[in-house]
Design a protein around this motif. Structure first.
Motif, short mmCIF file in Angstrom:
data_model
loop_
_atom_site.label_atom_id
_atom_site.label_comp_id
_atom_site.label_asym_id
_atom_site.label_seq_id
_atom_site.Cartn_x
_atom_site.Cartn_y
_atom_site.Cartn_z
N ARG A 1 -24.51 16.51 -86.55
CA ARG A 1 -23.76 17.65 -87.09
C ARG A 1 -22.92 17.31 -88.32
O ARG A 1 -22.51 18.21 -89.05
N TYR A 2 -22.62 16.03 -88.52
CA TYR A 2 -21.78 15.61 -89.64
C TYR A 2 -22.52 14.60 -90.50
O TYR A 2 -23.35 13.84 -90.00
N GLU A 3 -22.21 14.59 -91.79
CA GLU A 3 -22.76 13.58 -92.68
C GLU A 3 -21.61 12.87 -93.38
O GLU A 3 -20.59 13.47 -93.71
N ARG A 4 -21.80 11.58 -93.60
CA ARG A 4 -20.77 10.75 -94.25
C ARG A 4 -20.83 11.01 -95.75
O ARG A 4 -21.87 10.85 -96.38
N VAL A 5 -19.68 11.42 -96.32
CA VAL A 5 -19.64 11.76 -97.75
C VAL A 5 -18.67 10.89 -98.54
O VAL A 5 -18.59 11.02 -99.76
N HIS B 1 -18.43 15.19 -93.39
CA HIS B 1 -18.44 16.63 -93.63
C HIS B 1 -19.43 17.31 -92.67
O HIS B 1 -20.55 16.82 -92.47
N ARG B 2 -18.99 18.43 -92.11
CA ARG B 2 -19.85 19.17 -91.18
C ARG B 2 -21.00 19.79 -91.95
O ARG B 2 -20.80 20.44 -92.96
N ARG B 3 -22.21 19.56 -91.47
CA ARG B 3 -23.41 20.10 -92.12
C ARG B 3 -23.52 21.61 -91.86
O ARG B 3 -23.13 22.07 -90.81
N GLY B 4 -24.09 22.29 -92.82
CA GLY B 4 -24.34 23.73 -92.67
C GLY B 4 -23.09 24.47 -92.75
O GLY B 4 -22.75 25.52 -92.60
N GLY C 1 -14.04 21.65 -92.67
CA GLY C 1 -15.21 21.04 -92.05
C GLY C 1 -15.27 19.54 -92.17
O GLY C 1 -16.23 18.92 -91.72
N ASP C 2 -14.24 18.92 -92.77
CA ASP C 2 -14.22 17.47 -92.93
C ASP C 2 -13.39 16.81 -91.83
O ASP C 2 -12.42 17.39 -91.34
N MET D 1 -17.13 14.60 -78.60
CA MET D 1 -18.53 14.88 -78.86
C MET D 1 -19.32 13.58 -78.71
O MET D 1 -18.88 12.54 -79.20
N PRO D 2 -20.48 13.64 -78.06
CA PRO D 2 -21.32 12.44 -78.00
C PRO D 2 -21.70 11.98 -79.42
O PRO D 2 -21.90 12.82 -80.30
N TRP D 3 -21.78 10.67 -79.61
CA TRP D 3 -22.07 10.13 -80.93
C TRP D 3 -23.36 10.70 -81.53
O TRP D 3 -23.38 11.06 -82.71
N PRO D 4 -24.47 10.80 -80.79
CA PRO D 4 -25.69 11.35 -81.41
C PRO D 4 -25.49 12.78 -81.94
O PRO D 4 -25.99 13.12 -83.01
N ASP D 5 -24.72 13.60 -81.21
CA ASP D 5 -24.44 14.96 -81.67
C ASP D 5 -23.57 14.94 -82.92
O ASP D 5 -23.79 15.71 -83.86
#
Length: 136
Positions: free
Chosen positions: A43-47, A133-136, A86-87, A35-39
């Protein structure tokens, strides 16, 4: 899943730890996730963050170093299996900056009246991993 950023792309990786290699702690890309880094950042957030290290010792240097890398691989697999749905684990250690390396120290021990070398290995700095973690 364990992922690593390669330039502008995030790929799934497998550990490729080899005691006889120049760079003992490496990762190889595997198919299935790219996956490209911007995507990825969208789509993911650091938790969270993990730091993984290991130590070993023994009378034979290569065996002690292999034990060190086996323990590191085991701890990495445990961290991967503990992930929630999702992690992903993103390898955040950077080559040339804070990438983990093996270090050794040898000491002479007297055993049964004979001198023997005893090797101590450790990893410094620890392997840094971000939990995303994958958002949404």
């Amino acid at each position: 899943m364990i992922v690593r950023r390669f330039g502008p792309v995030v790929n799934a990786v497998d550990p490729a730890f080899e005691a006889a290699a120049f760079n003992e702690i490496m990762f190889t890309r595997k198919p299935g996730f790219a996956m490209p880094w911007p995507d990825f950042a969208e789509r993911y957030e650091r938790v969270g963050e993990l730091a993984i290290a290991s130590e070993s010792e023994g009378h034979v240097a290569i065996e002690a170093e292999e034990a060190l890398l086996d323990l590191l691989a085991h701890r990495l697999a445990e961290a991967d299996s503990a992930l929630g749905p999702g992690d992903v684990l993103l390898i955040e250690s950077q080559l040339g900056h804070d990438y983990p390396r093996t270090h050794d120290r040898a000491e002479t021990l007297v055993e049964h009246g004979a001198n023997r070398l005893h090797f101590h290995f450790h990893i410094d700095p620890p392997l840094r991993l971000g939990v995303w973690h994958r958002r949404g």
